[in-house]
Enzyme design. Structure first.
Site, short mmCIF file in Angstrom:
data_model
loop_
_atom_site.label_atom_id
_atom_site.label_comp_id
_atom_site.label_asym_id
_atom_site.label_seq_id
_atom_site.Cartn_x
_atom_site.Cartn_y
_atom_site.Cartn_z
N ASN A 161 -61.12 8.46 -31.55
CA ASN A 161 -60.54 9.75 -31.16
C ASN A 161 -59.05 9.72 -30.81
OD1 ASN A 161 -61.16 8.39 -28.81
ND2 ASN A 161 -61.72 10.22 -27.68
N SER A 238 -68.37 4.77 -26.58
CA SER A 238 -69.49 5.50 -25.97
C SER A 238 -70.21 4.63 -24.94
CB SER A 238 -70.46 5.93 -27.07
OG SER A 238 -70.90 4.79 -27.76
N GLU A 257 -64.02 1.49 -20.99
CA GLU A 257 -63.57 2.88 -20.83
C GLU A 257 -64.56 3.74 -21.61
OE1 GLU A 257 -61.16 3.73 -18.91
OE2 GLU A 257 -60.18 1.81 -18.56
N CYS A 291 -62.21 11.87 -24.17
CA CYS A 291 -63.11 11.37 -23.12
C CYS A 291 -62.99 12.19 -21.84
CB CYS A 291 -62.87 9.90 -22.87
SG CYS A 291 -61.13 9.50 -22.84
N GLU A 385 -72.54 13.93 -22.53
CA GLU A 385 -71.18 14.09 -23.03
C GLU A 385 -71.23 14.89 -24.33
OE1 GLU A 385 -69.15 10.57 -24.53
OE2 GLU A 385 -67.27 11.38 -23.78
P1 NDP Z 1 -68.52 4.28 -30.36
O1 NDP Z 1 -69.07 3.71 -29.11
O2 NDP Z 1 -69.45 4.75 -31.40
O3 NDP Z 1 -67.56 3.21 -31.08
C1 NDP Z 1 -66.51 2.59 -30.39
C2 NDP Z 1 -66.21 1.27 -31.05
O4 NDP Z 1 -67.31 0.37 -30.83
C3 NDP Z 1 -66.04 1.37 -32.56
O5 NDP Z 1 -65.04 0.50 -32.98
C4 NDP Z 1 -67.41 0.92 -33.06
O6 NDP Z 1 -67.41 0.46 -34.38
C5 NDP Z 1 -67.71 -0.19 -32.07
N1 NDP Z 1 -69.11 -0.60 -32.02
C6 NDP Z 1 -70.22 0.09 -32.42
N2 NDP Z 1 -71.32 -0.64 -32.21
C7 NDP Z 1 -70.93 -1.81 -31.68
C8 NDP Z 1 -71.62 -2.97 -31.23
N3 NDP Z 1 -72.93 -3.07 -31.30
N4 NDP Z 1 -70.89 -3.99 -30.72
C9 NDP Z 1 -69.56 -3.90 -30.62
N5 NDP Z 1 -68.85 -2.83 -31.03
C10 NDP Z 1 -69.52 -1.79 -31.54
O7 NDP Z 1 -67.51 5.43 -29.90
P2 NDP Z 1 -66.71 6.48 -30.77
O8 NDP Z 1 -65.77 5.79 -31.71
O9 NDP Z 1 -67.67 7.46 -31.32
O10 NDP Z 1 -65.79 7.14 -29.64
C11 NDP Z 1 -66.25 8.15 -28.83
C12 NDP Z 1 -66.60 7.65 -27.45
O11 NDP Z 1 -65.49 7.00 -26.87
C13 NDP Z 1 -66.94 8.79 -26.51
O12 NDP Z 1 -68.08 8.47 -25.76
C14 NDP Z 1 -65.70 8.87 -25.62
O13 NDP Z 1 -65.92 9.45 -24.37
C15 NDP Z 1 -65.30 7.45 -25.52
N6 NDP Z 1 -63.91 7.34 -25.12
C16 NDP Z 1 -63.60 6.93 -23.85
C17 NDP Z 1 -62.28 6.89 -23.42
C18 NDP Z 1 -61.91 6.39 -22.07
O14 NDP Z 1 -60.76 5.98 -21.91
N7 NDP Z 1 -62.80 6.39 -21.10
C19 NDP Z 1 -61.20 7.35 -24.30
C20 NDP Z 1 -61.64 7.75 -25.60
C21 NDP Z 1 -62.95 7.75 -25.98
P3 NDP Z 1 -67.91 1.42 -35.59
O15 NDP Z 1 -66.95 2.55 -35.63
O16 NDP Z 1 -67.84 0.53 -36.76
O17 NDP Z 1 -69.30 1.86 -35.26
#
Ligand code: NDP
Length: 483
Positions: A161, A238, A257, A291, A385
């Site tokens: 995002n 997430s 985060e 987020c 969320e």
């Molecule tokens: P995801 O949790 O789906 O993915 C985040 C990252 O984790 C991606 O690079 C993803 O890869 C990777 N990932 C997925 N599965 C695994 C695993 N089993 N082991 C290690 N890494 C893995 O989140 P989104 O990209 O959909 O982002 C949205 C989320 O991020 C929302 O919940 C939002 O609130 C949160 N967020 C929090 C922020 C904060 O600062 N608190 C700021 C911005 C967002 P892949 O894409 O290949 O699945």
């Protein structure tokens, strides 16, 4: 889309390991979330290639760990200059691969420039402190101090995002502190990560310090988390994935985060006209995929009617459409699956007492910005969320009731309150159970040097360059016996 500065369609990307562009056996097509056009073919790393990237980062530790602070700062300053020069291109890439409307993509690039600037500055002021040893009977005759040393190899896993600025919040402080990095960007936003890695190479960062490995989270992410040579995982994403990572990380340091269902309180006596623009931005920028998106609003009953009327009117004016159109405010969600999920959550509210004030429908692959009144705390749009352009607005009789409702959540990232009453502002700042309380603004407020992070299921650890540097360094004590 043919007017873009970047060349797409035929683009075949690569991994970046030890300064080399590495090809893979498998490639996956990357599509625009808005137009569904193919943008590029993305290299899919396997476990073996991920381990190669970790080898490179492990080997390069001395290259950056032994580099003087002024040089690390210089490299970061160079990135600031390069990114300023190529700001428009960076914004187009973000917009193309994530469907972030160009106006918000440009704002993200401007913030990222600041983030790297803060990192450059922070690189020069990493220090420990003198300890007053003679304050203890046993310490007389000793002097000592602490040092902050690089932690080593950092695994950085980032979401879609804010594909540029959230990478910067990991790569910037990691380099400022003298660490090496294996970066695993979100599968939907690999181009932005590869773009910034190229700028780092141009800026003089030695090969092996920043490695970018694209591919599925379940393969690449897991391989990074499992490797003993990685000392820290910094993850933004997430809650479910974050909690899974934490469970596997063992004794590795983790910064998580995670998500939220952030809330805004509007007290009585607040001038509503003055806050509507901030509320539309808070709820609908980047389609609510932020987020700290403003997901829940609790309005004092005296202001309620005026607020929902004006907020609904303003929301109806927002332009929907192509993210690359400079006028577009709201575009597509990141995937069709996410769109379907968001629509099903709206459908659930129709079985309750809630009322949809505007939106709720899908037009040309874009979910209309949606305001829902009188939503019960147990509805998904309220307690989970939402990560979509959906906001709920409920009325409350008192500040105490509003604070209780905000806190009735598994999340706690940031909360906002508009009030003219100093006592109420103090009450809210003391009693809201969140990582940050924003007084007289929406919970979506963030600048990049402030400490940022959550409590409860919103995560652990803090970002904001100075705070991330603390997380990314080990405290070492040195004691001199003068006797
Ligand atoms: P995801 O949790 O789906 O993915 C985040 C990252 O984790 C991606 O690079 C993803 O890869 C990777 N990932 C997925 N599965 C695994 C695993 N089993 N082991 C290690 N890494 C893995 O989140 P989104 O990209 O959909 O982002 C949205 C989320 O991020 C929302 O919940 C939002 O609130 C949160 N967020 C929090 C922020 C904060 O600062 N608190 C700021 C911005 C967002 P892949 O894409 O290949 O699945």
């Amino acid at each position: 889309m043919n007017n873009l500065a970047i060349k797409t369609n035929e683009m075949k990307k690569y991994l970046l390991i030890n300064g080399e562009k590495v090809e893979t056996e498998n490639y996956a097509p990357l599509y625009s979330p808005y137009s569904q056009e193919k943008i590029a073919d993305i290299a899919m790393a396997d476990k073996e290639l991920t381990i190669k990237a970790i080898d490179a980062a492990h080997e390069a530790r001395q290259l950056i760990g032994g580099m003087p602070a002024y040089k690390r700062a210089e490299i970061l300053e160079n990135v600031v200059l390069l990114l300023k020069e190529r700001a428009d291109e960076a914004a187009e890439i973000i917009s193309l691969e994530s469907a972030k409307p160009l106006m918000f993509a440009k704002a993200e690039v401007a913030r990222t420039v600041e983030t790297y600037k803060f990192a450059a500055e922070e690189a020069k002021r990493i220090h420990g402190e003198m300890i007053p040893f003679d304050a203890a009977v046993g310490g007389v005759g000793r002097i000592g101090y602490t040092l902050r040393e690089p932690i080593g190899v950092i695994g950085a896993i980032t979401p879609f995002n804010f594909p540029l600025n959230l990478v910067a919040h990991k790569v910037g402080p990691a380099i400022a502190a003298g660490n090496t990095i294996v970066l695993k960007p979100a599968s939907q936003t690999p181009l932005t990560a590869l773009f910034i890695a190229e700028l780092f190479a141009e800026a003089g960062l030695p090969a092996g310090v920043l490695n970018v490995v694209t591919g599925p989270g379940s393969v690449v992410g897991e391989a990074i988390v499992e490797d003993d040579r990685v000392s820290m995982i910094t993850f933004t994403g997430s809650p479910d994935v974050g909690i899974g990572i934490n469970n596997k990380a063992g004794l590795k340091k983790t910064t998580l985060e995670l998500g939220s269902n952030s809330a805004l309180i509007i007290d009585k006596d607040v001038e509503i006209d003055g806050i509507i623009d901030r509320c539309t931005m808070g709820a609908f920028s980047n389609q609510g995929q932020v987020c700290i998106s403003m997901q829940r609003v609790f309005v004092h009953e005296e202001n309620y009617e005026e607020f929902i009327t004006k907020f609904t009117e303003a929301t109806k004016q927002l332009k929907l459409g192509n993210p690359l159109d400079p006028e577009t405010y709201v575009s597509s969600l990141i995937t069709k699956g996410e769109l379907e999920r968001a629509v099903s959550w709206i459908e659930e509210t129709k079985q309750s007492n809630a009322e949809i004030l505007t939106g709720g429908k899908v037009r040309d692959n874009v979910l209309e910005p949606t305001i829902i009144a009188n939503a019960d705390q147990s509805l998904k749009v309220s307690c989970q969320e939402v990560f979509a352009p959906i906001v709920i607005v409920n009325q409350v009789k008192s500040l105490e009731e509003a604070v209780e409702l905000v806190n009735d959540s598994r999340f706690g990232l940031q909360a906002g309150i508009y009030t003219n009453n100093v006592k109420n502002a103090f009450y809210a700042s003391k009693n809201l159970h969140v990582g940050g309380v924003i007084i007289n603004d929406v919970p979506t407020f963030r600048v990049d040097q402030m400490p940022y992070g959550g409590v409860k299921d919103s995560g652990t650890g803090r970002e904001g360059i100075k705070y991330a540097v603390e997380e990314m360094t080990e405290l070492k004590l040195v004691v001199w016996n003068q006797g």
